[in-house]
Design a protein around this motif. Structure first.
Motif, PDB file in Angstrom:
ATOM      1  N   SER A 123       0.807  -1.220   0.000  1.00 21.98           N
ATOM      2  CA  SER A 123       0.000   0.000   0.000  1.00 21.98           C
ATOM      3  C   SER A 123       0.843   1.275   0.000  1.00 21.98           C
ATOM      4  O   SER A 123       0.305   2.367   0.000  1.00 21.98           O
ATOM      5  CB  SER A 123      -0.965   0.011   1.192  1.00 21.98           C
ATOM      6  N   SER A 124       2.157   1.135  -0.024  1.00 23.09           N
ATOM      7  CA  SER A 124       3.049   2.276  -0.203  1.00 23.09           C
ATOM      8  C   SER A 124       4.082   1.869  -1.257  1.00 23.09           C
ATOM      9  O   SER A 124       3.863   0.905  -1.987  1.00 23.09           O
ATOM     10  CB  SER A 124       3.696   2.657   1.127  1.00 23.09           C
TER      11      SER A 124
ATOM     12  N   ASN B  28       2.038  -1.591  -6.907  1.00 18.54           N
ATOM     13  CA  ASN B  28       2.144  -1.005  -5.573  1.00 18.54           C
ATOM     14  C   ASN B  28       1.315   0.269  -5.597  1.00 18.54           C
ATOM     15  O   ASN B  28       1.606   1.202  -6.341  1.00 18.54           O
ATOM     16  CB  ASN B  28       3.607  -0.737  -5.227  1.00 18.54           C
ATOM     17  N   ILE B  29       0.252   0.286  -4.835  1.00 19.69           N
ATOM     18  CA  ILE B  29      -0.754   1.347  -4.892  1.00 19.69           C
ATOM     19  C   ILE B  29      -1.322   1.585  -3.503  1.00 19.69           C
ATOM     20  O   ILE B  29      -1.094   0.806  -2.592  1.00 19.69           O
ATOM     21  CB  ILE B  29      -1.893   0.979  -5.872  1.00 19.69           C
ATOM     22  N   SER B  30      -2.077   2.642  -3.335  1.00 19.23           N
ATOM     23  CA  SER B  30      -2.680   2.891  -2.026  1.00 19.23           C
ATOM     24  C   SER B  30      -4.170   2.577  -2.023  1.00 19.23           C
ATOM     25  O   SER B  30      -4.876   2.935  -1.095  1.00 19.23           O
ATOM     26  CB  SER B  30      -2.458   4.348  -1.606  1.00 19.23           C
ATOM     27  N   ALA B  31      -4.646   1.911  -3.044  1.00 24.06           N
ATOM     28  CA  ALA B  31      -6.064   1.547  -3.138  1.00 24.06           C
ATOM     29  C   ALA B  31      -6.195   0.034  -3.191  1.00 24.06           C
ATOM     30  O   ALA B  31      -5.208  -0.691  -3.204  1.00 24.06           O
ATOM     31  CB  ALA B  31      -6.677   2.185  -4.379  1.00 24.06           C
ATOM     32  N   ALA B  32      -7.418  -0.446  -3.252  1.00 27.63           N
ATOM     33  CA  ALA B  32      -7.671  -1.886  -3.245  1.00 27.63           C
ATOM     34  C   ALA B  32      -7.258  -2.567  -4.543  1.00 27.63           C
ATOM     35  O   ALA B  32      -6.985  -3.756  -4.559  1.00 27.63           O
ATOM     36  CB  ALA B  32      -9.148  -2.148  -2.972  1.00 27.63           C
ATOM     37  N   SER B  33      -7.210  -1.832  -5.645  1.00 34.65           N
ATOM     38  CA  SER B  33      -6.808  -2.439  -6.913  1.00 34.65           C
ATOM     39  C   SER B  33      -5.836  -1.506  -7.625  1.00 34.65           C
ATOM     40  O   SER B  33      -5.716  -0.334  -7.280  1.00 34.65           O
ATOM     41  CB  SER B  33      -8.037  -2.698  -7.791  1.00 34.65           C
ATOM     42  N   CYS B  34      -5.120  -2.026  -8.601  1.00 34.49           N
ATOM     43  CA  CYS B  34      -4.133  -1.227  -9.318  1.00 34.49           C
ATOM     44  C   CYS B  34      -4.804  -0.010  -9.924  1.00 34.49           C
ATOM     45  O   CYS B  34      -5.869  -0.108 -10.519  1.00 34.49           O
ATOM     46  CB  CYS B  34      -3.462  -2.056 -10.410  1.00 34.49           C
TER      47      CYS B  34
ATOM     48  N   SER C  23      -4.485   4.739 -10.062  1.00 30.11           N
ATOM     49  CA  SER C  23      -3.789   5.981  -9.767  1.00 30.11           C
ATOM     50  C   SER C  23      -3.673   6.237  -8.269  1.00 30.11           C
ATOM     51  O   SER C  23      -4.649   6.174  -7.531  1.00 30.11           O
ATOM     52  CB  SER C  23      -4.521   7.148 -10.432  1.00 30.11           C
ATOM     53  N   SER C  24      -2.466   6.526  -7.826  1.00 25.13           N
ATOM     54  CA  SER C  24      -2.184   6.932  -6.449  1.00 25.13           C
ATOM     55  C   SER C  24      -0.767   7.483  -6.428  1.00 25.13           C
ATOM     56  O   SER C  24      -0.028   7.340  -7.390  1.00 25.13           O
ATOM     57  CB  SER C  24      -2.327   5.766  -5.479  1.00 25.13           C
ATOM     58  N   ALA C  25      -0.358   8.106  -5.356  1.00 30.96           N
ATOM     59  CA  ALA C  25       0.983   8.684  -5.259  1.00 30.96           C
ATOM     60  C   ALA C  25       1.977   7.650  -4.731  1.00 30.96           C
ATOM     61  O   ALA C  25       2.720   7.898  -3.796  1.00 30.96           O
ATOM     62  CB  ALA C  25       0.951   9.919  -4.372  1.00 30.96           C
TER      63      ALA C  25
ATOM     64  N   ASN D 125       2.282   0.419 -11.343  1.00 34.51           N
ATOM     65  CA  ASN D 125       2.363   1.101 -10.052  1.00 34.51           C
ATOM     66  C   ASN D 125       1.518   2.370 -10.084  1.00 34.51           C
ATOM     67  O   ASN D 125       1.235   2.920 -11.145  1.00 34.51           O
ATOM     68  CB  ASN D 125       3.824   1.411  -9.710  1.00 34.51           C
ATOM     69  N   GLY D 126       1.117   2.853  -8.902  1.00 38.75           N
ATOM     70  CA  GLY D 126       0.175   3.959  -8.799  1.00 38.75           C
ATOM     71  C   GLY D 126       0.677   5.285  -9.319  1.00 38.75           C
ATOM     72  O   GLY D 126      -0.108   6.158  -9.656  1.00 38.75           O
TER      73      GLY D 126
END
Length: 187
Positions: A31-32, A54-60, A62-64, A90-91
């Motif tokens: 999650s990071s 590697n993402i901050s959400a439940a599925s692949c 957009s994230s930082a 990755n996010g």
């Protein structure tokens, strides 16, 4: 040679100065950051890893969150080697150095694949002449099978390997083919 996944923070965290070896790992669904360098001035040795989703959400999506992240103000030492890795889905970025500059011309970053990262392939890093942007064609990533498709086979770094007497090429990523006349680098 680990399967590092589903951590609530970074898959791997390095706060040290000196050598950090990351060899032959599956680093996914954390999650990071997949791999995070947050302290010291690392000499990074990152070879034959698959760093995916590697993402901050439940599925692949957009994230930082990056596949690899070198924190603000850190500069890798010039002896760093980043070879034969897959940075995918990755996010944000596949490989991100937060602060621009400080890259030594002897930093070896080549024979890597960047695919499907929401941001860019690399930020503040120099692309290798033999880098790719091809779909790895994972056999079944959802079930943890990161065997690659034919489009990335034998596109890794060339060399003379102990299994034979001729020059060959490794596959990119952590999962190497196990076929006749092919040198199997990692289990």
């Amino acid at each position: 040679h680990c399967n590092i996944h589903h951590n609530t923070g970074a898959g791997l965290l390095s706060v040290a100065t000196g050598f950090t070896y990351v060899l032959g790992n599956l680093i996914h669904h954390n999650s990071s950051q997949g791999v995070s360098f947050t302290g010291g001035h690392p000499i990074i040795v990152l070879i034959n890893n698959t760093i995916d989703c590697n993402i901050s959400a439940a599925s692949c999506g957009s994230s930082a969150v990056d596949g690899v992240n070198i924190a603000s103000g850190l500069t890798p030492f010039p002896h760093s080697v980043i070879l034969n890795n897959i940075f995918s889905n990755n996010g944000r970025d596949g490989f991100r150095k937060v602060t621009a500059g400080g890259i030594s011309p002897v930093l070896l970053m080549n024979y890597n694949d960047y695919f499907g990262n929401v941001g860019t392939s690399q930020t503040n890093m120099v692309a290798g002449a033999n880098d790719k942007a091809l779909n790895p064609g994972y056999a079944n990533a959802v079930s943890g099978d990161y065997s690659i498709g034919t489009n990335l086979q034998a596109l890794g770094i060339p060399g003379l390997f102990p299994a034979g007497l001729t020059t060959g090429y490794t596959d990119m990523g952590a999962v190497q083919r196990q076929s006749e006349n092919f040198f199997h680098v990692f289990p």
